[in-house]
Design an enzyme around this catalytic site. Structure first.
Site, PDB file in Angstrom:
ATOM      1  CG  ASP A 136      -1.906   1.140   1.261  1.00  0.00           C
ATOM      2  OD1 ASP A 136      -2.273   1.641   0.178  1.00  0.00           O
ATOM      3  OD2 ASP A 136      -2.305   1.560   2.357  1.00  0.00           O
ATOM      4  CB  SER A 137       0.280   4.779  -0.720  1.00  0.00           C
ATOM      5  OG  SER A 137      -0.900   4.965   0.038  1.00  0.00           O
ATOM      6  CB  CYS A 171      -3.171   0.864  -2.444  1.00  0.00           C
ATOM      7  SG  CYS A 171      -3.163   2.629  -2.828  1.00  0.00           S
ATOM      8  CD  GLU A 199      -1.663   7.584   7.096  1.00  0.00           C
ATOM      9  OE1 GLU A 199      -0.788   8.470   7.134  1.00  0.00           O
ATOM     10  OE2 GLU A 199      -1.675   6.666   6.259  1.00  0.00           O
ATOM     11  CB  CYS A 215      -9.962   4.607   1.221  1.00  0.00           C
ATOM     12  SG  CYS A 215      -8.352   5.071   1.936  1.00  0.00           S
ATOM     13  CG  HIS A 220      -6.245   5.017   5.602  1.00  0.00           C
ATOM     14  ND1 HIS A 220      -5.591   4.660   4.448  1.00  0.00           N
ATOM     15  CD2 HIS A 220      -5.292   5.538   6.435  1.00  0.00           C
ATOM     16  CE1 HIS A 220      -4.305   4.972   4.567  1.00  0.00           C
ATOM     17  NE2 HIS A 220      -4.109   5.496   5.761  1.00  0.00           N
TER      18      HIS A 220
END
Length: 278
Positions: free
Chosen positions: A10-11, A73, A155, A187, A189
């Site tokens: 993932d990024s 991602c 994050e 996403c 996240h």
């Protein structure tokens, strides 16, 4: 080959929700995870840039001897899937699982009205990847909304409270007006915000996690291609690599994934040898 790890990237740390879901379904499998935190986030970047970065990370995973690739991602899945399949599946025989198609399939199965919402980064929304994945299904209407600040709050460790609730109301109001009955969390996240998203959307809207659906596809792929690891091979071995600050990554990774992240290696730049664990 069966004893080789599953390669996930993932990024940043969001893909660890996919890794968590994979470990829950396949606790005997080893994982090699790369978070390209030096270039994170991918979401605001042009698709061509995301494609270049993602292919470089996948080259690194393949060089390390993984048995399959998981593009954890949404931005990268939208940008690179066709090129990745040509290079690694056709060229090297490595299966690839990504996050868009599994979630789209689940959303179709879940919806009753045919009105499906998608939330994701700006790059994912602009790519229309979910629209394309669902275009072949008659009677489906797609309503998309970019939620860029969701990544930032997650994050920063903020997954509840007044700021997150205000953001959710701001981003999701148009989807409520469209009276969707299914919402794709586009996403990796966003599963950490499932509580507030569900609260704002209401009980009648089914949330579809791309992380959970991707893990199910990983499971199916391993079984179908007879790539599952032998339980007699001993305990699995997990490696986590960050291209940026490994201490920050480790702190976030433990929040996203849990105690399996006991150390994080740092790769100063994609393509260079992995540094010592720290």
């Amino acid at each position: 080959m069966n004893d080789a790890p599953i390669g996930i990237f993932d990024s940043g740390v969001g893909g660890l929700t996919v890794a968590r879901a994979v470990l829950d379904l396949l606790p005997g499998e080893s994982i090699l995870y790369i978070g390209d935190t030096a270039n994170s986030p991918y979401g605001p970047k042009p698709l061509a840039t995301v494609r270049s970065l993602a292919m470089e990370v996948m080259d690194r995973l393949v060089d390390q001897g993984v048995k399959m690739l998981v593009i954890a991602c949404n931005s990268a899945s939208a940008a690179v899937l066709r090129d990745a399949r040509e290079r690694y599946t056709i060229g090297r025989g490595l299966p690839i699982v990504e996050v868009v198609l599994p979630a789209a399939r689940r959303a179709v199965a879940a919806t009753h009205s045919g009105r499906i919402g998608v939330i994701g980064t700006q790059a994912t929304v602009d790519s229309r990847a979910y629209n394309d994945a669902l275009a072949v299904v008659p009677g489906i209407e797609i309503f998309s909304q970019a939620c860029p600040e969701f990544v930032e709050v997650v994050e920063n460790g903020v997954t509840t409270g007044p700021k997150v609730l205000a953001l959710a109301h701001e981003y999701l109001s148009s989807l409520r007006e469209h009276e969707i009955d299914t919402l794709i969390l586009g996403c990796t996240h966003y599963p950490l915000l499932a509580g507030v998203i569900s609260y704002v959307m209401g009980d009648k809207v089914t949330l579809v996690s791309s992380a959970d659906e991707t893990a199910r596809d990983v499971y199916r792929t391993l079984i179908a291609q007879n790539l599952q690891r032998d339980p007699a091979a001993g305990p699995p071995r997990h490696r986590f690599v960050s291209t940026g600050d490994n201490e920050v990554f480790q702190r976030l990774a433990r929040r996203f994934l849990g105690p399996e992240v006991d150390q994080v290696e740092r790769e100063v730049r994609i393509g260079l040898p992995v540094g010592d664990a720290s």
